[in-house]
Enzyme design. Structure first.
Site, PDB file in Angstrom:
ATOM      1  N   SER A 253      41.087  31.820 -30.958  1.00 22.79           N
ATOM      2  CA  SER A 253      41.194  33.153 -30.238  1.00 22.79           C
ATOM      3  C   SER A 253      40.537  34.237 -30.930  1.00 22.79           C
ATOM      4  CB  SER A 253      42.680  33.483 -30.160  1.00 22.79           C
ATOM      5  OG  SER A 253      43.310  33.809 -31.026  1.00 22.79           O
ATOM      6  N   LYS A 254      40.146  35.068 -30.119  1.00 17.60           N
ATOM      7  CA  LYS A 254      39.246  36.403 -30.706  1.00 17.60           C
ATOM      8  C   LYS A 254      40.258  37.166 -31.534  1.00 17.60           C
ATOM      9  CE  LYS A 254      35.689  39.581 -30.093  1.00 17.60           C
ATOM     10  NZ  LYS A 254      35.954  40.091 -31.454  1.00 17.60           N
TER      11      LYS A 254
END
Ligand code: GLU
Length: 484
Positions: A253-254
């Site tokens: 995830s960013k």
């Protein structure tokens, strides 16, 4: 033989997800291995997601890592435009054609009706599926309603019965029952196509032979296959890539800083190492070899080496690989790459950076960690005096004080300040005192660095800091120990 043509079709999100970069890499490698063409297409039909500067991120990343495209928005090519928002007319023409041949229909259902339908599905606990309300509206009636200004979308007409099969090079042959497929929207009410339609039209018109993309598209591929069939177009070779998971499950995830290329690049991972690492996230050369340059990958990559089981993104493996790339450089190259990181931590003018590089090159896995590892060079931290006591080194606060004082004297007498002469002086002292090496070296190292972990030992660090600074720091250590 037909020319192999692959494409990378990112949506401009503003960052390059590791999974997308892997897709780009594999598509590139499949093209290059076969002397084919690698095409860049920008999929920006979702205007709500538009992010300023996002297309530049795509160009810059591809350029930086060396995945040079042969056709694309910035360099043109025979099948442009290569930006979907500039191809609206094309999609609209093909959608009409599809309606003509019975593969699609106009749908006038209001948002309210669809919301009610969605709620009903939710209540029943079944996945939402359009109920085909407008499937049988005659062409005349539909055109009449459009003329009157009614809002509409165009939906794909999925056969009510039967099954659809397609072959994927990685996942094998997949068959689904048509009644499980939704009559997806192909053209939205604003006239823009959905991905579901645009990808098929573009891949066909751009003569893409191998469609390489993430396995999240696998479940929609039967619908795309039906579109190819309805148009009578040749079906491309499908290559869906396995998911990339974190070691303990979940997606990259960013937010956690483990999803985008930039995150890693800015932390000081080398582009070559990142590319090498992601090449192995779903592909194996069939041997134990792990280090590959992009050139080598072009030769070695093969579709047969792809795996369908999820790949695990192991940051420790990437760190190790990055370290391997760092160690394989020349000292000069390393010094140049490390310099910006040195400058972050060190303002002093009298540091021999080559000497520092010699110490750090073998001990560095990620360049971004350099400043924290060398901050003590600029300024001696205010360390805890108890650091002098070390069981393994057989030091305590008393003998540390005694030996540090002796070391101070011994070092004072060193005329030529380099590793060799510092070594000579300290080892002479160790011999005279008849103590373990660590009993002198540990206190000196602690005094000059104030840190538990340092790149190099007492001798190297003293040599790097210079005589005056070394003696100054040892004096501080002596004072600290005297005040206990
Ligand atoms: N625009 C899609 C994405 O960014 C690409 C899917 C494909 O490669 O077909 O995920």
């Amino acid at each position: 033989m037909t020319e192999v043509r692959t494409r990378f079709a990112p949506s401009p999100t503003g960052y390059m997800h590791i999974g997308n970069l892997r897709t780009a890499l594999y598509a590139y490698l499949i093209a290059k291995k076969n002397n084919g063409k690698f095409i860049l297409r920008i999929e920006d039909t979702d205007q709500e997601r538009y992010v300023e500067g996002a297309i530049d991120v795509i160009y810059n990343t591809l350029k930086l890592v060396g995945l040079q495209h042969d056709e694309g928005p910035d360099i043109g090519g025979p099948y442009g435009p290569y930006v979907q928002s500039q191809r609206r007319e094309i999609y609209s023409q093909y959608a009409k054609k599809l309606i003509d041949i019975g593969g699609a229909y106009y749908c006038f259902c209001s948002k309210e009706r669809l919301d009610a339908l969605r709620q009903e599905c939710e209540r029943k606990g079944i996945p939402f599926k359009y109920d085909g309300h407008c499937r049988n509206i005659s062409r005349e009636e539909a055109e009449e309603r459009i003329k009157r200004g009614e809002q509409y979308v165009i939906r794909q007409k999925i056969p009510a019965t039967g099954t659809t099969s397609f072959h994927d090079e990685v996942f094998g042959t997949i068959t689904v029952s048509n009644d499980s497929l939704d009559d997806n929207i192909l053209i939205k009410s604003d006239g823009m196509p959905t991905y579901n339609f645009a990808n098929v039209v573009d891949d066909h018109l751009m003569k893409i032979t191998h469609v390489v993309r993430g396995s999240e598209y696998l479940s929609s591929t039967p619908k795309y296959n039906l579109l190819y069939k309805a148009f009578g177009w040749e079906i491309p070779t499908y290559i869906h890539l396995p998911l990339i998971m974190k070691p303990h499950g979940g997606k990259l995830s960013k937010r956690e800083g483990d999803a985008s290329f930039e995150d890693f690049y800015n932390k000081g991972y080398l582009k070559e190492a990142i590319i090498n690492y992601i090449a192995l996230l779903g592909w194996s050369p069939g041997t134990d070899e792990e280090i590959f340059t992009l050139e080598e990958l072009k030769q070695r990559f093969s579709i047969e080496g792809l795996s369908k089981s999820p790949a695990v993104f192991d940051i420790n493996k990437l760190r190790w690989m990055n370290g391997e790339y760092i160690r394989s450089m020349s000292l000069e190259e390393f010094n140049e790459l490390a310099m910006p990181y040195y400058k972050k931590a060190i303002k002093r003018q009298d540091i021999d950076y080559m000497k520092l590089s010699r110490l750090l090159q073998t001990r560095t896995e990620v360049l971004g960690e350099i400043p924290d590892n060398i901050d003590f060079i600029e300024e001696l931290p205010d360390y805890d005096v108890n650091m002098y006591a070390n069981k393994k080194m057989r030091t305590d606060l008393n003998n540390s004080l005694e030996y540090l004082k002796k070391a101070y004297e011994a070092l004072q007498g060193v005329d030529k300040w380099d590793d060799e002469h510092i070594h000579e002086a300290l080892f002479k002292l160790i011999a005279e005192l008849g103590v373990k090496n660590g009993q002198v070296l540990w206190p000196v190292r602690t005094a000059v660095s104030g840190k538990q972990f340092t790149p190099g030992g007492a001798i190297e660090l003293s040599s790097l800091l210079g005589k005056e600074e070394t003696l100054r720091r040892i004096k501080i250590g002596i004072e600290k120990l005297s005040n206990v």
